[in-house]
Design a protein around this motif. Structure first.
Motif, PDB file in Angstrom:
ATOM      1  N   THR A 156       0.910  -1.298  -0.094  1.00 25.72           N
ATOM      2  CA  THR A 156       0.126   0.026   0.441  1.00 25.72           C
ATOM      3  C   THR A 156       0.789   1.478   0.207  1.00 25.72           C
ATOM      4  O   THR A 156       0.256   2.301  -0.030  1.00 25.72           O
ATOM      5  N   GLN A 161     -10.027   9.446  -0.501  1.00 27.69           N
ATOM      6  CA  GLN A 161      -9.007   9.485  -1.836  1.00 27.69           C
ATOM      7  C   GLN A 161      -8.385   8.906  -1.872  1.00 27.69           C
ATOM      8  O   GLN A 161      -7.406   7.510  -2.531  1.00 27.69           O
ATOM      9  N   LEU A 198      -8.727   4.961   0.259  1.00 32.79           N
ATOM     10  CA  LEU A 198      -8.732   4.571  -0.799  1.00 32.79           C
ATOM     11  C   LEU A 198      -7.578   4.250  -2.433  1.00 32.79           C
ATOM     12  O   LEU A 198      -7.019   2.619  -2.558  1.00 32.79           O
ATOM     13  N   SER A 199      -7.639   4.915  -2.602  1.00 34.62           N
ATOM     14  CA  SER A 199      -6.200   4.693  -3.681  1.00 34.62           C
ATOM     15  C   SER A 199      -4.856   3.841  -2.857  1.00 34.62           C
ATOM     16  O   SER A 199      -3.990   2.935  -3.822  1.00 34.62           O
ATOM     17  N   GLN A 222      -5.881   0.648  -3.207  1.00 36.48           N
ATOM     18  CA  GLN A 222      -6.148  -0.234  -4.503  1.00 36.48           C
ATOM     19  C   GLN A 222      -4.996  -0.843  -4.621  1.00 36.48           C
ATOM     20  O   GLN A 222      -4.835  -1.229  -5.766  1.00 36.48           O
ATOM     21  N   LYS A 223      -3.745  -0.049  -4.426  1.00 33.44           N
ATOM     22  CA  LYS A 223      -2.315  -0.650  -4.285  1.00 33.44           C
ATOM     23  C   LYS A 223      -2.266  -1.587  -4.429  1.00 33.44           C
ATOM     24  O   LYS A 223      -1.771  -3.087  -5.104  1.00 33.44           O
ATOM     25  N   ASP A 238      -5.226  -3.753  -3.932  1.00 30.52           N
ATOM     26  CA  ASP A 238      -5.957  -4.935  -3.699  1.00 30.52           C
ATOM     27  C   ASP A 238      -6.700  -3.570  -5.024  1.00 30.52           C
ATOM     28  O   ASP A 238      -8.227  -2.694  -4.065  1.00 30.52           O
ATOM     29  N   PRO A 239      -6.900  -4.082  -5.994  1.00 31.31           N
ATOM     30  CA  PRO A 239      -7.929  -3.607  -6.384  1.00 31.31           C
ATOM     31  C   PRO A 239      -9.454  -3.563  -6.487  1.00 31.31           C
ATOM     32  O   PRO A 239     -10.236  -2.139  -6.952  1.00 31.31           O
ATOM     33  N   ARG A 240      -9.794  -3.851  -6.091  1.00 29.02           N
ATOM     34  CA  ARG A 240     -11.842  -4.715  -6.073  1.00 29.02           C
ATOM     35  C   ARG A 240     -11.609  -3.877  -4.926  1.00 29.02           C
ATOM     36  O   ARG A 240     -13.212  -3.450  -4.367  1.00 29.02           O
ATOM     37  N   VAL A 241     -11.389  -4.077  -4.348  1.00 25.49           N
ATOM     38  CA  VAL A 241     -11.763  -1.855  -2.816  1.00 25.49           C
ATOM     39  C   VAL A 241     -12.112  -0.863  -3.726  1.00 25.49           C
ATOM     40  O   VAL A 241     -11.387  -0.406  -4.745  1.00 25.49           O
ATOM     41  N   LYS A 242     -13.582  -1.282  -3.146  1.00 20.66           N
ATOM     42  CA  LYS A 242     -14.448   0.276  -3.675  1.00 20.66           C
ATOM     43  C   LYS A 242     -14.497   1.511  -2.064  1.00 20.66           C
ATOM     44  O   LYS A 242     -15.000   2.701  -2.905  1.00 20.66           O
TER      45      LYS A 242
END
Length: 264
Positions: A155, A212, A215-216, A219-220, A222-226
């Motif tokens: 992350t 944000q 979240l970013s 997502q590094k 796990d790209p599925r994280v919303k």
């Protein structure tokens, strides 16, 4: 019917199956409104105010729990935590240059290590006689993927230094407990609840920019994280992991999905 004690039940994800006897340990009635409302509807929940920073108070609390659970305890969930000091928790390591006193406060007993390690050990040790008499004999330490080295690398989150270090320390001491208490049939687990929509989580990501950024970062890995998951989803997943905890997994650090990958 199983007996559970949840430390830090007034905040975060403190919850358990309504068919169980649940002793909810809180620091102050000032923040326990929703919990007391729930306890008023369920006669299986007993709310006890305590101070886990005091060993003497913990001993009194153990006696109070024993009266409710008839001298035993099946599951202990340690859900109390500190995210660090307001001044230091968002700083990366290099920002403490010239602020050595702040770094010490961020790490040591005045902040993260106090609640996330020292008080956790004191709580476990004080309640251990009750756990030894229980049927399930499970000790659950609520941790965070933030305290996982591979997750930190993936992350690339440089801050929350005290929180991460203290949670990593808590994870390790739970593995030590697992090794020591195996012969007594006592199981331990460090368990991350995920990125859960709690008041504490909203405080950390209290602006669209902060949200944000987090979240970013996630997502590094796990790209599925919303975004954050609901407390209901987290609790349901955690209870499934706790219910399936056996000797093979004892002492491990896992996510609410029961693995070392799906942290968010």
């Amino acid at each position: 019917m199983s007996s559970w004690a949840i430390v830090g039940a007034a905040r975060g994800i403190g919850s358990a199956n309504p068919s169980n006897t649940v002793v909810a340990l809180i620091r102050s009635q000032a923040t326990a409104g929703p919990l007391n409302e729930l306890a008023a509807k369920r006669n299986n929940i007993k709310v006890i105010e305590t101070d886990i920073s005091s060993v003497d108070k913990l001993k009194e609390t153990a006696e109070s729990i024993s009266k409710v659970t008839l001298g035993k305890l099946d599951v202990l969930i340690y859900n109390a935590y500190s995210a660090g000091t307001d001044e230091g928790k968002l700083l990366p390591p290099t920002a403490f240059h010239g602020k050595e006193d702040l770094f010490k406060r961020e790490i040591d007993e005045t902040a993260s290590l106090s609640v996330n390690l020292f008080q956790a050990v004191n709580t476990v040790n004080t309640l251990l006689p009750l756990i030894e008499k229980g049927q399930q004999k499970k000790i659950i330490y609520i941790s965070s993927g933030i305290g996982d080295i591979p997750t930190t690398r993936a992350t690339e989150m440089p801050n929350l230094v005290g929180y991460a270090i203290s949670k990593a320390a808590g994870n390790l001491v739970m593995a030590k407990y697992a090794a020591e208490l195996k012969a007594k049939g006592i199981l331990t687990l460090s368990l991350s609840p995920g990125w859960v929509e709690t008041d504490a989580a909203r405080e950390i990501s209290n602006s669209p920019e902060a949200f944000q950024w987090m979240l970013s970062s996630f997502q590094k890995m796990d790209p599925r994280v919303k975004g954050m998951i609901s407390m209901e989803e987290s609790v349901s997943a955690q209870l499934s992991v706790i219910d399936s905890l056996g000797e093979k997994l004892s002492g491990a650090f896992v996510s609410h999905r029961g693995n070392d990958r799906d942290w968010f």
